[in-house]
Design an enzyme around this catalytic site. Structure first.
Site, PDB file in Angstrom:
ATOM      1  N   THR A  14      44.666  16.086   3.941  1.00 29.78           N
ATOM      2  CA  THR A  14      45.990  16.800   3.556  1.00 29.78           C
ATOM      3  C   THR A  14      46.738  16.700   2.298  1.00 29.78           C
ATOM      4  O   THR A  14      47.214  17.975   1.732  1.00 29.78           O
ATOM      5  CB  THR A  14      47.107  15.985   4.196  1.00 29.78           C
ATOM      6  OG1 THR A  14      46.899  16.101   5.610  1.00 29.78           O
ATOM      7  CG2 THR A  14      48.642  16.485   4.202  1.00 29.78           C
ATOM      8  N   ASP A  56      39.058  18.829   6.527  1.00 27.63           N
ATOM      9  CA  ASP A  56      39.882  18.070   7.260  1.00 27.63           C
ATOM     10  C   ASP A  56      39.168  16.856   7.777  1.00 27.63           C
ATOM     11  O   ASP A  56      37.817  16.775   8.440  1.00 27.63           O
ATOM     12  CB  ASP A  56      40.499  18.646   8.476  1.00 27.63           C
ATOM     13  CG  ASP A  56      41.401  17.754   9.326  1.00 27.63           C
ATOM     14  OD1 ASP A  56      42.607  18.225   9.282  1.00 27.63           O
ATOM     15  OD2 ASP A  56      41.039  16.805   9.756  1.00 27.63           O
ATOM     16  N   SER A  57      39.410  15.448   7.628  1.00 36.09           N
ATOM     17  CA  SER A  57      38.573  14.297   8.002  1.00 36.09           C
ATOM     18  C   SER A  57      38.181  14.122   9.285  1.00 36.09           C
ATOM     19  O   SER A  57      37.317  13.643   9.711  1.00 36.09           O
ATOM     20  CB  SER A  57      39.258  12.974   7.275  1.00 36.09           C
ATOM     21  OG  SER A  57      40.192  12.696   8.348  1.00 36.09           O
ATOM     22  N   SER A  58      38.805  14.930  10.197  1.00 32.86           N
ATOM     23  CA  SER A  58      38.291  14.794  11.587  1.00 32.86           C
ATOM     24  C   SER A  58      37.136  15.840  11.806  1.00 32.86           C
ATOM     25  O   SER A  58      36.314  15.243  13.012  1.00 32.86           O
ATOM     26  CB  SER A  58      39.456  15.953  12.587  1.00 32.86           C
ATOM     27  OG  SER A  58      40.532  15.751  12.287  1.00 32.86           O
ATOM     28  N   THR A  88      43.576  11.250   6.090  1.00 24.30           N
ATOM     29  CA  THR A  88      44.093  10.061   6.624  1.00 24.30           C
ATOM     30  C   THR A  88      43.439   9.392   7.928  1.00 24.30           C
ATOM     31  O   THR A  88      43.432   8.361   8.158  1.00 24.30           O
ATOM     32  CB  THR A  88      45.302   9.810   6.613  1.00 24.30           C
ATOM     33  OG1 THR A  88      46.133  10.911   7.347  1.00 24.30           O
ATOM     34  CG2 THR A  88      46.049   9.731   5.135  1.00 24.30           C
ATOM     35  N   ASP A  89      43.120  10.815   8.678  1.00 19.62           N
ATOM     36  CA  ASP A  89      42.728  10.397  10.356  1.00 19.62           C
ATOM     37  C   ASP A  89      41.575   9.627  10.273  1.00 19.62           C
ATOM     38  O   ASP A  89      41.592   8.826  11.413  1.00 19.62           O
ATOM     39  CB  ASP A  89      42.545  11.948  10.658  1.00 19.62           C
ATOM     40  CG  ASP A  89      44.038  12.664  11.018  1.00 19.62           C
ATOM     41  OD1 ASP A  89      44.939  12.078  10.815  1.00 19.62           O
ATOM     42  OD2 ASP A  89      43.536  13.949  11.218  1.00 19.62           O
ATOM     43  N   THR A 158      43.659   0.177   9.518  1.00 16.05           N
ATOM     44  CA  THR A 158      43.856   1.086  10.602  1.00 16.05           C
ATOM     45  C   THR A 158      44.906   2.121  10.405  1.00 16.05           C
ATOM     46  O   THR A 158      45.909   1.594   9.823  1.00 16.05           O
ATOM     47  CB  THR A 158      43.669   0.291  12.034  1.00 16.05           C
ATOM     48  OG1 THR A 158      43.523   1.493  13.151  1.00 16.05           O
ATOM     49  CG2 THR A 158      44.940  -0.191  12.204  1.00 16.05           C
ATOM     50  N   GLN A 266      42.433  -4.072  23.224  1.00 17.33           N
ATOM     51  CA  GLN A 266      43.358  -3.162  23.285  1.00 17.33           C
ATOM     52  C   GLN A 266      44.671  -3.638  22.212  1.00 17.33           C
ATOM     53  O   GLN A 266      45.743  -2.786  22.005  1.00 17.33           O
ATOM     54  CB  GLN A 266      43.999  -2.682  24.582  1.00 17.33           C
ATOM     55  CG  GLN A 266      42.743  -1.918  25.343  1.00 17.33           C
ATOM     56  CD  GLN A 266      43.279  -1.524  26.842  1.00 17.33           C
ATOM     57  OE1 GLN A 266      44.524  -1.656  26.970  1.00 17.33           O
ATOM     58  NE2 GLN A 266      42.109  -1.542  27.522  1.00 17.33           N
ATOM     59  N   CYS A 267      44.648  -4.846  21.674  1.00 15.43           N
ATOM     60  CA  CYS A 267      45.744  -5.477  21.044  1.00 15.43           C
ATOM     61  C   CYS A 267      45.199  -5.086  19.567  1.00 15.43           C
ATOM     62  O   CYS A 267      44.272  -5.124  19.215  1.00 15.43           O
ATOM     63  CB  CYS A 267      45.910  -6.881  21.024  1.00 15.43           C
ATOM     64  SG  CYS A 267      46.253  -7.531  22.803  1.00 15.43           S
TER      65      CYS A 267
HETATM   66  N1  ASP Z   1      44.279  15.863   9.214  1.00 21.76           N
HETATM   67  C1  ASP Z   1      44.444  15.349   7.962  1.00 21.76           C
HETATM   68  C2  ASP Z   1      43.068  14.674   7.450  1.00 21.76           C
HETATM   69  O1  ASP Z   1      42.514  13.624   7.964  1.00 21.76           O
HETATM   70  C3  ASP Z   1      45.348  14.407   7.787  1.00 21.76           C
HETATM   71  C4  ASP Z   1      45.582  13.853   6.561  1.00 21.76           C
HETATM   72  O2  ASP Z   1      44.914  13.921   5.591  1.00 21.76           O
HETATM   73  O3  ASP Z   1      46.623  12.984   6.457  1.00 21.76           O
HETATM   74  O4  ASP Z   1      42.130  15.439   7.017  1.00 21.76           O
END
Ligand code: ASP
Length: 335
Positions: A14, A56-58, A88-89, A158, A266-267
């Site tokens: 982002t 995009d990090s996805s 951030t993802d 995380t 899951q905690c």
């Molecule tokens: N979808 C974005 C990514 O991880 C989100 C971000 O950067 O905050 O590339």
């Protein structure tokens, strides 16, 4: 006095995106033009920038981790530290991966990014970048994440918020540095390495994360094995418990088939202890490994990395329990 030299290694996210009109945020031209947005930083550090890719990090995975690590090893000797600009993802996943791959790391590699693009007035990118660059000039020989107001150990971190400018937490291990009016070093960094810097590549891609649902049977474990999973991370309940009906047998079938099985929780806080309750004990007896104080990201990437090194059986177990980069050491300071 010579200023520290810091490299910005751009991978996307982002921070460098623009909004298409109409349309979602997408990677943009900002990648090549980050430096004008951090004017003034040159008073403190000499900044250089390289673009590795703009994603995009996805869409980032093990191939990209390897290119990141190779970029770090190629350029790091010329700099005091590197700032990896990253979405951030999956930042916590990439930071975990690099913490294992970069053996002999003697200076900081600091991941950062933003919740709003750098070209927006109300962005968090400028502050994150400037502080990350200052952290990259510190004597902290490890892979870290700077976000919000803190520098965290990367493999303890995380993403916890889609909205907040404090998007990350380190649920079990306290931050390394807090950047307020004063700069406070709040945890001891990893010790300096005794071996030269090198990359240890290799990740098993076929690793599944499976969440236990109350009342659900373990068919999902057998399905994962049948579709070729070489590693399975089970998100159990509490201290790492799975239902006693059927699950231990399914874990035993998976481990007998040579699959590395890890039980996480899951905690968010506290360390997994498979010997605490009968459900965890049964998983342990069936051949599963507990994740201790590791995050889900750190544990999963560690399993991918160790399987990628060709480890299995008892060798895999021994290596999984050994601390590689501070990811689940005995320091279990709660926040
Ligand atoms: N979808 C974005 C990514 O991880 C989100 C971000 O950067 O905050 O590339």
């Amino acid at each position: 006095m010579t200023k520290p030299r810091v490299l910005f290694l751009y991978t996307g996210g982002t921070l460098g995106m623009l909004r298409r009109d109409p349309g979602p945020l997408a990677p943009s031209w900002v990648a090549e033009d980050i430096l004008p947005f951090v004017r003034g930083l040159e008073v403190e550090v000499e900044v250089h920038a390289e673009v590795l890719y703009n994603l995009d990090s996805s869409d980032i995975g093990p191939d990209h981790w390897e290119r990141m690590a190779e970029g770090v090893v190629r350029w790091l000797p010329e700099f005091s530290g590197v700032v990896v600009l990253h979405g951030t993802d999956t930042m916590a996943w990439s930071a975990s991966a690099l913490s294992y791959m970069l053996r002999g790391l003697d200076r900081p590699v600091v991941f950062t990014g933003a919740q709003r693009p750098i070209a927006y007035v109300r962005t968090d990118a400028r502050s994150n970048l400037i502080h990350a660059a200052l952290c990259a000039a510190m004597d902290i020989p490890e892979v870290a994440i700077y976000f919000g107001r803190r520098l965290y150990r990367g493999n303890r971190t995380t993403k916890v918020s889609i909205q907040s400018y404090e998007a990350f937490e380190s649920p079990i291990f306290r931050p390394l540095v807090e950047m307020g009016v004063a700069i406070r070093h709040t945890a001891t960094p990893l010790p300096a390495p005794t071996v030269p810097l090198r990359v240890v590549n290799g990740f098993e891609r076929n690793v599944a994360v499976v969440q236990v649902v109350p009342g659900a049977g373990p068919a999902i474990i057998d399905a994962a094995v049948h579709t070729g999973a070489r590693g399975i991370v089970i998100r159990g309940f509490g201290a790492g418990n799975v239902p006693q009906k059927g699950w231990p047998e399914a874990i035993a079938r998976a481990t007998a088939a040579g699959v590395g099985v890890v039980v996480h929780s899951q905690c968010l806080r506290g360390a997994v202890d498979l010997s605490a309750y009968e459900g965890g004990r049964a998983a342990l007896d069936a051949g599963a490994m507990g994740t201790g104080a590791m995050t889900l990201e750190a544990a999963t990437v560690k399993l991918m990395w160790l399987l990628g090194q060709g480890l299995g059986g008892e060798w895999l177990k021994a290596a999984f329990h050994e601390d590689v980069a501070g990811e689940g050491s005995a320091d279990r300071a709660e926040d």
